[in-house]
Design a protein around this motif. Sequence first.
Motif, short mmCIF file in Angstrom:
data_model
loop_
_atom_site.label_atom_id
_atom_site.label_comp_id
_atom_site.label_asym_id
_atom_site.label_seq_id
_atom_site.Cartn_x
_atom_site.Cartn_y
_atom_site.Cartn_z
N TRP A 121 0.81 -1.22 0.00
CA TRP A 121 0.00 0.00 0.00
C TRP A 121 0.85 1.27 0.00
N GLY A 123 4.03 1.80 -1.32
CA GLY A 123 4.90 2.06 -2.45
C GLY A 123 6.35 1.79 -2.10
N ALA A 161 -1.27 6.17 -13.73
CA ALA A 161 -0.58 5.69 -12.54
C ALA A 161 0.85 5.30 -12.89
N TYR A 176 0.63 3.06 -8.79
CA TYR A 176 0.33 4.07 -7.77
C TYR A 176 -0.05 5.37 -8.47
N GLY A 180 0.30 8.83 -4.73
CA GLY A 180 0.99 7.70 -4.13
C GLY A 180 0.10 6.60 -3.64
N ARG A 181 -1.20 6.68 -3.96
CA ARG A 181 -2.15 5.66 -3.52
C ARG A 181 -2.02 4.41 -4.40
N TRP A 182 -2.02 3.26 -3.76
CA TRP A 182 -1.95 1.99 -4.48
C TRP A 182 -3.26 1.78 -5.24
#
Length: 201
Positions: A121, A123, A161, A176, A180-182
């Motif tokens: 999650w 990174g 992404a 990501y 930076g969100r998965w």
Amino acid sequence: MKTLVLTLLSAAFASPVPVPAEPPADIVFDVLRNGQAFGRHEVRFDEGQDGALLVDIDISLRAGLGPITVFRYEHAAEEVWRDGQLVSLEAETLKDGDRVAVDVERGSDADLADLIPSSYWLGYDPALTRILNTETGAPMPVEIEDLGLETIETASGEIEARHIRMTGTLTVDLWYDAEGRWVGCVFEARGQTIRYVLQDV
């Protein structure tokens, strides 16, 4: 049940990727196996004592023939982060019929210094050469490549992404978004293609 208890160097275990100061939005994936429903992977965030970031991870995968289960995988974990460092990790995994529990805390084991978990999650910096395997509690050598920006499909439509490829015990492609969100994951396991589709939460 097998149980592994480990300690971590108290001054280390900092993530090379910034840890959110406040709980971010939850991450929920539908997991597909060769395009068919296979299960869910959920990452949920909360705020704990003294501003700690609590990360609860729940993975449940099942393949079967009608009512008969031929494959089952479950993984539940809680990570506690404070001031950009992982304070503790508790996890339990059911895989191939065996249950393994891992209990990791900051302590005095320098061999585990500077590792971050394999929970995806947060990174990963391509300079990393090892991460902490959350199934076993042991260091796992990895190679990480930054493959640049791509457009991927989510339940809400297409998004741009960054594509990261991690090669360790298996090769995992991770995506990501700009924050930076998965947002995506694909890998091959036992001759099957496993793909994650991000859901609205």
